[in-house]
Every structure is written in structure tokens, then in C-alpha cells.
Design a protein around this motif. Structure first.
Motif, PDB file in Angstrom:
ATOM      1  N   ALA A  31      72.990  -6.706 -70.739  1.00 58.23           N
ATOM      2  CA  ALA A  31      73.735  -7.781 -71.424  1.00 58.23           C
ATOM      3  C   ALA A  31      75.211  -7.400 -71.563  1.00 58.23           C
ATOM      4  O   ALA A  31      76.108  -8.214 -71.295  1.00 58.23           O
ATOM      5  N   GLN A  34      76.937  -7.573 -68.211  1.00 55.80           N
ATOM      6  CA  GLN A  34      77.234  -8.966 -67.810  1.00 55.80           C
ATOM      7  C   GLN A  34      78.476  -9.486 -68.497  1.00 55.80           C
ATOM      8  O   GLN A  34      79.195 -10.331 -67.956  1.00 55.80           O
ATOM      9  N   HIS A 224      66.011 -10.893 -74.389  1.00 57.37           N
ATOM     10  CA  HIS A 224      67.231 -11.711 -74.338  1.00 57.37           C
ATOM     11  C   HIS A 224      67.790 -11.978 -75.748  1.00 57.37           C
ATOM     12  O   HIS A 224      69.007 -11.939 -75.956  1.00 57.37           O
ATOM     13  N   GLY A 227      69.544  -8.885 -76.714  1.00 56.67           N
ATOM     14  CA  GLY A 227      70.738  -8.655 -75.878  1.00 56.67           C
ATOM     15  C   GLY A 227      71.935  -9.480 -76.346  1.00 56.67           C
ATOM     16  O   GLY A 227      73.050  -8.957 -76.462  1.00 56.67           O
ATOM     17  N   VAL A 228      71.722 -10.746 -76.652  1.00 59.13           N
ATOM     18  CA  VAL A 228      72.864 -11.590 -77.056  1.00 59.13           C
ATOM     19  C   VAL A 228      73.376 -11.194 -78.445  1.00 59.13           C
ATOM     20  O   VAL A 228      74.580 -11.257 -78.716  1.00 59.13           O
TER      21      VAL A 228
END
Ligand SMILES: NC(=O)c1ccc[n+]([C@@H]2O[C@H](COP(=O)([O-])OP(=O)(O)OC[C@H]3O[C@@H](n4cnc5c(N)ncnc54)[C@H](OP(=O)(O)O)[C@@H]3O)[C@@H](O)[C@H]2O)c1
Length: 256
Positions: A31, A34, A224, A227-228
């Protein structure tokens, strides 16, 4: 007017993620990559770390494997030297390495205790202290320590693990206060259950149903989700946030 999305960019930042060989550590490393960060992936298994780094490369970011047993201070010192030599800076430290045993408290052995505490608490603290030293020199840094909802809301069989996670919460608050004048922000990211490789077997059947029944949003967490949330705590968007615990738990703690 400034572009608010830039506040979430990690372009030009260097992040070290412990436990990056699998599970949440790997997910967080990807994450952050990215979002533009270069990553030092740390753990004991070089093959698994190399796999993480090859996924980082697919995002066009630089990833480096640094193997270490983070229960040993001289190994953490070696990691620090590696980061300084390769990147000359460290903006983000994510302490995700951990160990969890699920056993009735009556049955916990000394070995179970040592394994849980050594990486979960001792290793985490000395990663903060030793690697945080790079941030101190810079006058800026973001430390994210992986806590857990189990640090606040008990789960049967997780007494010692829960104690470690509760300890991480208090430790992180203390470090946030002590190190604010060095520009170092220290926060806790505390997910509810996630079916990572080390938890996949446990999170099935009746145990899983019981967990989900405590979560108002009706499911366990996904990598996810974590990760965010890590991206927020790692990015300039959260520069005024320190000493905070961010629960990623579908409302479990609120539910009580
Ligand atoms: N999964 C969940 O349901 C959940 C929920 C809430 C919080 N958490 C927390 O989130 C973090 C990640 O959880 P997870 O389930 O992804 O993984 P985990 O099983 O808790 O941790 C595994 C990671 O820790 C590393 N590690 C263990 N001992 C180490 C040592 N002595 N030196 C260096 N690295 C070491 C392992 O790397 P090597 O084997 O390569 O050394 C592996 O990458 C942990 O702190 C966990 O407590 C997890």
C-alpha cells in the motif's frame, strides 16, 4: 488552492516495514509503495521478503530486502546501518512483526510467553528506539505500531497477546509525548481479525462466527482495510495526529 490528495502521497519517502514477508506487513508495504514510497522489507525469511520486493517493483518503486531477527538489538542496529547506507533517511517505520499463540492462560508455557513478548514488545520497542534515531536526526518521522482490538476487548486464549497489544497502546502514547519535540509521530493501528496466513486456520467455523457476531459491520477485516488506514497514518495528511489508536474493526470496540 492546494491539492488535498497530495497530502496522501508518499512520493520521495522511505518506509521500513517489519513483518513484510507475509500478511499485514506485506499488505502495508505494498500500500505504501503504491502511494509512492520506497520500501525496506524486513523479517527473517529472505525468499518471502524477496517476493514482497518483487511486487513493490511492479509499482515502479524501489524495494530492498533486509533480513533480521528483530528480537536482537545488534540485528536492529545492523538494519539501521543498512537503511542509512542505502537510503540515507527513514520517514516511516511500520512495526508489524509479531507472534500470537492461542491457548488458555492456564496452559501458557514460558516459551509461549517469551516468544510473544520478545518480538511483540521488546523487538517493537527497540525498533522504535534504534530506527527512530534516524528520524530524530531528520526532525521528522512517522511510526506506526500494529496493535489489535484484542488489546482492548478480550478474546479467550489470547491473554498474553492481548497484554502485549494493550502495552503497545500505552507505550506508543508515551513515545508520542516524549518524541513530539523530535518531530516523530507515533500511532497505533489496531485491526480486528484478518485472515492472514498465521490466522487462516483459526478464523474458521464457530470461532469466526463468534468474531463476526461482535462486529457491527458484519465481517472481519481485509488486508486492504488495514493498508489504507496505514497510508493515512504514514502520510502528511496525519501530521497533526500522534499518540492515537486507529481501530480498523467494523465497530467492534464501539459495540463493546
Ligand atoms: N492477523 C490478524 O488477525 C491481526 C489482527 C490484529 C492485529 N494483528 C497484528 O498485525 C501484525 C501482523 O499480523 P499478521 O497476522 O500479518 O502476521 P504475524 O503472524 O503476527 O507476524 C508474522 C510476521 O512477523 C515476522 N516476524 C516474526 N518474528 C520475527 C522476528 N523475530 N524477527 C523479524 N520478523 C519476525 C514474520 O517474518 P519472518 O517469518 O520472515 O521472520 C512475519 O512476516 C502483528 O503485529 C499482529 O499482532 C494481526
Amino acid at each position: 488552492m492546494t491539492n488535498i490528495l497530495k497530502e496522501f502521497s508518499l512520493s520521495g519517502r522511505v518506509a521500513l516495514v517489519t513483518g513484510a514477508s507475509e500478511g499485514l506487513g506485506r499488505g502495508i508495504a505494498l500500500a505504501l509503495a503504491q502511494a509512492g514510497a520506497d520500501i525496506v522489507a524486513c523479517g527473517r525469511r529472505s525468499d518471502a521478503l524477496a517476493d514482497t520486493v518483487s511486487q513493490i517493483a511492479a509499482f515502479g518503486r524501489r524495494g530492498e530486502v533486509c533480513t533480521a531477527d528483530l528480537t536482537r538489538l545488534h540485528e536492529i542496529e545492523r538494519v539501521k546501518a543498512f537503511v542509512v547506507e542505502r537510503f540515507e533517511r527513514l520517514d516511516i517505520l511500520v512495526n508489524s512483526a509479531g507472534y500470537a499463540v492461542t491457548k488458555p492462560a492456564w496452559e501458557m508455557s514460558e516459551e509461549d510467553w517469551d516468544k510473544t513478548i520478545e518480538i511483540g514488545f521488546k523487538g517493537l520497542f527497540f525498533c522504535c528506539q534504534i530506527l527512530g534515531g534516524i528520524m530524530r536526526r531528520q526532525g521528522y518521522g512517522k511510526i506506526i505500531n500494529l496493535g489489535s482490538t484484542i488489546g482492548r476487548a478480550t478474546v479467550s486464549g489470547r491473554a498474553v497477546y492481548g497484554g502485549v497489544k494493550a502495552g503497545i497502546l500505552h507505550l506508543s502514547e508515551s513515545l508520542a509525548v516524549e518524541w513530539a519535540s523530535d518531530g516523530i509521530r507515533v500511532n497505533v493501528l489496531a485491526p480486528t481479525a484478518v485472515a492472514t496466513p498465521s490466522r487462516a486456520q483459526l478464523l474458521q467455523g464457530e470461532f469466526l462466527e463468534r468474531m463476526v457476531s461482535r462486529i457491527p459491520l458484519g465481517r472481519i477485516a481485509e488486508p486492504h482495510d488495514v493498508g489504507v488506514a496505514a497510508l493515512y497514518l504514514a502520510s502528511p495528511a496525519s501530521d497533526f495526529v500522534t499518540g492515537h489508536t486507529l481501530y480498523v474493526d467494523g465497530g467492534l470496540i464501539a459495540h463493546g
